[in-house]
Design a protein around this motif. Sequence first.
Motif, PDB file in Angstrom:
ATOM      1  N   ARG A  42       0.776  -1.098   0.134  1.00 40.39           N
ATOM      2  CA  ARG A  42       0.054  -0.012   0.002  1.00 40.39           C
ATOM      3  C   ARG A  42       0.923   1.189  -0.129  1.00 40.39           C
ATOM      4  NH1 ARG A  42      -2.746  -2.140   4.167  1.00 40.39           N
ATOM      5  NH2 ARG A  42      -2.402  -0.403   5.505  1.00 40.39           N
ATOM      6  N   LEU A  43       1.784   1.299   0.765  1.00 38.90           N
ATOM      7  CA  LEU A  43       2.886   2.340   0.923  1.00 38.90           C
ATOM      8  C   LEU A  43       3.476   2.490  -0.674  1.00 38.90           C
ATOM      9  CD1 LEU A  43       4.364   4.468   2.369  1.00 38.90           C
ATOM     10  CD2 LEU A  43       6.360   2.716   2.862  1.00 38.90           C
ATOM     11  N   LEU A  44       3.937   1.797  -1.112  1.00 38.91           N
ATOM     12  CA  LEU A  44       4.472   1.876  -2.456  1.00 38.91           C
ATOM     13  C   LEU A  44       3.602   2.115  -3.670  1.00 38.91           C
ATOM     14  CD1 LEU A  44       7.138  -1.220  -1.937  1.00 38.91           C
ATOM     15  CD2 LEU A  44       7.679   1.295  -2.437  1.00 38.91           C
ATOM     16  N   GLN A  45       2.384   1.575  -3.431  1.00 33.72           N
ATOM     17  CA  GLN A  45       1.204   1.947  -4.379  1.00 33.72           C
ATOM     18  C   GLN A  45       0.915   3.487  -4.231  1.00 33.72           C
ATOM     19  OE1 GLN A  45      -1.718  -0.690  -3.532  1.00 33.72           O
ATOM     20  NE2 GLN A  45      -1.209  -2.220  -5.232  1.00 33.72           N
ATOM     21  N   VAL A  80       7.645  13.168  -0.292  1.00 29.27           N
ATOM     22  CA  VAL A  80       8.443  13.191   1.114  1.00 29.27           C
ATOM     23  C   VAL A  80       7.188  12.789   1.810  1.00 29.27           C
ATOM     24  CG1 VAL A  80       9.396  14.195   2.984  1.00 29.27           C
ATOM     25  CG2 VAL A  80      10.386  14.278   0.512  1.00 29.27           C
ATOM     26  N   LEU A  81       5.991  13.803   1.514  1.00 28.49           N
ATOM     27  CA  LEU A  81       4.911  13.690   2.570  1.00 28.49           C
ATOM     28  C   LEU A  81       4.202  12.211   2.126  1.00 28.49           C
ATOM     29  CD1 LEU A  81       2.897  15.122   4.130  1.00 28.49           C
ATOM     30  CD2 LEU A  81       1.599  15.900   2.014  1.00 28.49           C
ATOM     31  N   ALA A  82       4.161  11.542   1.067  1.00 26.96           N
ATOM     32  CA  ALA A  82       3.547  10.297   0.788  1.00 26.96           C
ATOM     33  C   ALA A  82       3.899   9.323   1.461  1.00 26.96           C
ATOM     34  CB  ALA A  82       3.431  10.267  -0.706  1.00 26.96           C
ATOM     35  N   VAL A  83       5.366   9.087   1.732  1.00 31.84           N
ATOM     36  CA  VAL A  83       6.068   7.989   2.324  1.00 31.84           C
ATOM     37  C   VAL A  83       5.901   8.063   3.903  1.00 31.84           C
ATOM     38  CG1 VAL A  83       7.346   7.511   0.433  1.00 31.84           C
ATOM     39  CG2 VAL A  83       8.170   8.914   2.112  1.00 31.84           C
ATOM     40  N   ASP A  88      -1.591   4.489   9.856  1.00 30.86           N
ATOM     41  CA  ASP A  88      -1.745   3.108   9.690  1.00 30.86           C
ATOM     42  C   ASP A  88      -0.639   2.324   9.166  1.00 30.86           C
ATOM     43  OD1 ASP A  88      -2.571   4.320   7.611  1.00 30.86           O
ATOM     44  OD2 ASP A  88      -4.068   2.590   7.010  1.00 30.86           O
ATOM     45  N   ILE A  89      -0.123   2.837   8.177  1.00 31.80           N
ATOM     46  CA  ILE A  89       0.963   2.134   7.543  1.00 31.80           C
ATOM     47  C   ILE A  89       2.247   2.234   8.387  1.00 31.80           C
ATOM     48  CG2 ILE A  89       2.421   2.475   5.609  1.00 31.80           C
ATOM     49  CD1 ILE A  89       0.197   3.002   3.859  1.00 31.80           C
ATOM     50  N   ASN A  90       2.512   3.659   8.974  1.00 36.84           N
ATOM     51  CA  ASN A  90       3.528   3.617   9.741  1.00 36.84           C
ATOM     52  C   ASN A  90       3.558   2.725  10.896  1.00 36.84           C
ATOM     53  OD1 ASN A  90       4.651   5.680   8.110  1.00 36.84           O
ATOM     54  ND2 ASN A  90       3.847   7.315   9.618  1.00 36.84           N
ATOM     55  N   GLU A  91       2.467   2.509  11.578  1.00 32.59           N
ATOM     56  CA  GLU A  91       2.298   1.621  12.673  1.00 32.59           C
ATOM     57  C   GLU A  91       2.669   0.214  12.242  1.00 32.59           C
ATOM     58  OE1 GLU A  91      -1.494   2.334  13.986  1.00 32.59           O
ATOM     59  OE2 GLU A  91      -1.083   4.218  15.339  1.00 32.59           O
ATOM     60  N   GLU A  92       2.131  -0.240  11.191  1.00 26.48           N
ATOM     61  CA  GLU A  92       2.366  -1.595  10.686  1.00 26.48           C
ATOM     62  C   GLU A  92       3.862  -1.584  10.251  1.00 26.48           C
ATOM     63  OE1 GLU A  92      -0.626  -3.131   8.007  1.00 26.48           O
ATOM     64  OE2 GLU A  92      -1.821  -1.627   8.200  1.00 26.48           O
ATOM     65  N   LEU A  93       4.580  -0.842   9.799  1.00 27.39           N
ATOM     66  CA  LEU A  93       5.864  -0.948   9.391  1.00 27.39           C
ATOM     67  C   LEU A  93       6.567  -1.065  10.547  1.00 27.39           C
ATOM     68  CD1 LEU A  93       8.156  -0.865   7.503  1.00 27.39           C
ATOM     69  CD2 LEU A  93       8.187   1.505   7.246  1.00 27.39           C
ATOM     70  N   GLN A 198     -11.278  10.115   6.122  1.00 28.28           N
ATOM     71  CA  GLN A 198     -10.451   9.141   6.632  1.00 28.28           C
ATOM     72  C   GLN A 198      -9.319   9.625   7.495  1.00 28.28           C
ATOM     73  OE1 GLN A 198     -11.142   6.638   2.678  1.00 28.28           O
ATOM     74  NE2 GLN A 198      -9.367   5.889   4.145  1.00 28.28           N
ATOM     75  N   GLY A 199      -8.807  11.016   7.376  1.00 27.30           N
ATOM     76  CA  GLY A 199      -7.856  11.529   7.838  1.00 27.30           C
ATOM     77  C   GLY A 199      -6.475  10.776   7.589  1.00 27.30           C
ATOM     78  N   ARG A 200      -5.539  10.403   8.453  1.00 26.57           N
ATOM     79  CA  ARG A 200      -4.308   9.947   7.984  1.00 26.57           C
ATOM     80  C   ARG A 200      -4.293   8.426   7.913  1.00 26.57           C
ATOM     81  NH1 ARG A 200       0.250  12.280  11.697  1.00 26.57           N
ATOM     82  NH2 ARG A 200       1.460  11.186  10.328  1.00 26.57           N
ATOM     83  N   VAL A 201      -5.358   7.977   7.569  1.00 17.94           N
ATOM     84  CA  VAL A 201      -5.435   6.405   7.540  1.00 17.94           C
ATOM     85  C   VAL A 201      -5.542   6.288   5.873  1.00 17.94           C
ATOM     86  CG1 VAL A 201      -6.966   4.458   7.825  1.00 17.94           C
ATOM     87  CG2 VAL A 201      -6.776   6.310   9.644  1.00 17.94           C
ATOM     88  N   ALA A 202      -4.621   5.559   5.293  1.00 21.51           N
ATOM     89  CA  ALA A 202      -4.472   4.991   3.968  1.00 21.51           C
ATOM     90  C   ALA A 202      -5.492   4.260   3.573  1.00 21.51           C
ATOM     91  CB  ALA A 202      -3.014   4.406   3.813  1.00 21.51           C
TER      92      ALA A 202
END
Length: 205
Positions: A42-45, A80-83, A88-93, A198-202
């Motif tokens: 998801r992060l890379l997409q 930079v902002l996108a990654v 949720d992605i930061n927590e999973e990573l 959704q806020g900052r939830v991908a």
Amino acid sequence: MPETLYRSLVWLDYRLAVLFSVALPLVLLVWASLRREGALVRLLQIYWKVASLLLISVLLLANQRPLGFLMALVGQLLVVLAVWFWVDINEELADLPPWRPLPLTVRIWRWSLTFWALLGAALSATSLACLNKAALASAACIPWLQAPQALNVQVTGVFGFVFGAQWSPTLAGFVGYLALVAYVVGLLQWLLVRLPKQGRVAGEF
């Protein structure tokens, strides 16, 4: 800054862009897909969707469209902002074992991309005078046009061989403008509809 040094820095920026914004994320996307790491995929997409603005800037610059200089700067800031933006992605990573090769490589890539993009944005900011079309022939603008124009020459040969048609700087600029319109529409839709909801939830961005 001496002209030769400035030109060398611009070309270095383009070469680093190929490494950090094209080659590595492409390898990581394939790797993450094969390993079925959902958060990393998801992060890379998301990254590829956002980073498409960098390709649009190259298309515009290939046709010497001044707007390409601004899009290159904005694109570097947006990647930079996108990654880093998604909670949720930061927590999973963060939950993935740090010693595993794939998560470790993604972490290294994120920091390397951030470092390159911020430095590249600072360098791109020096080209904003090129938004004035009359300045395109100046020493501050020519280096930024050379790499996109050289790439356009290569695309012309491939496009003609594969499709039997002619690819030209004018066509590159036209495609760049169409892609930019689609990009802006998608960005506005996300800003006005998805972000408030959704806020900052991908999620399924």
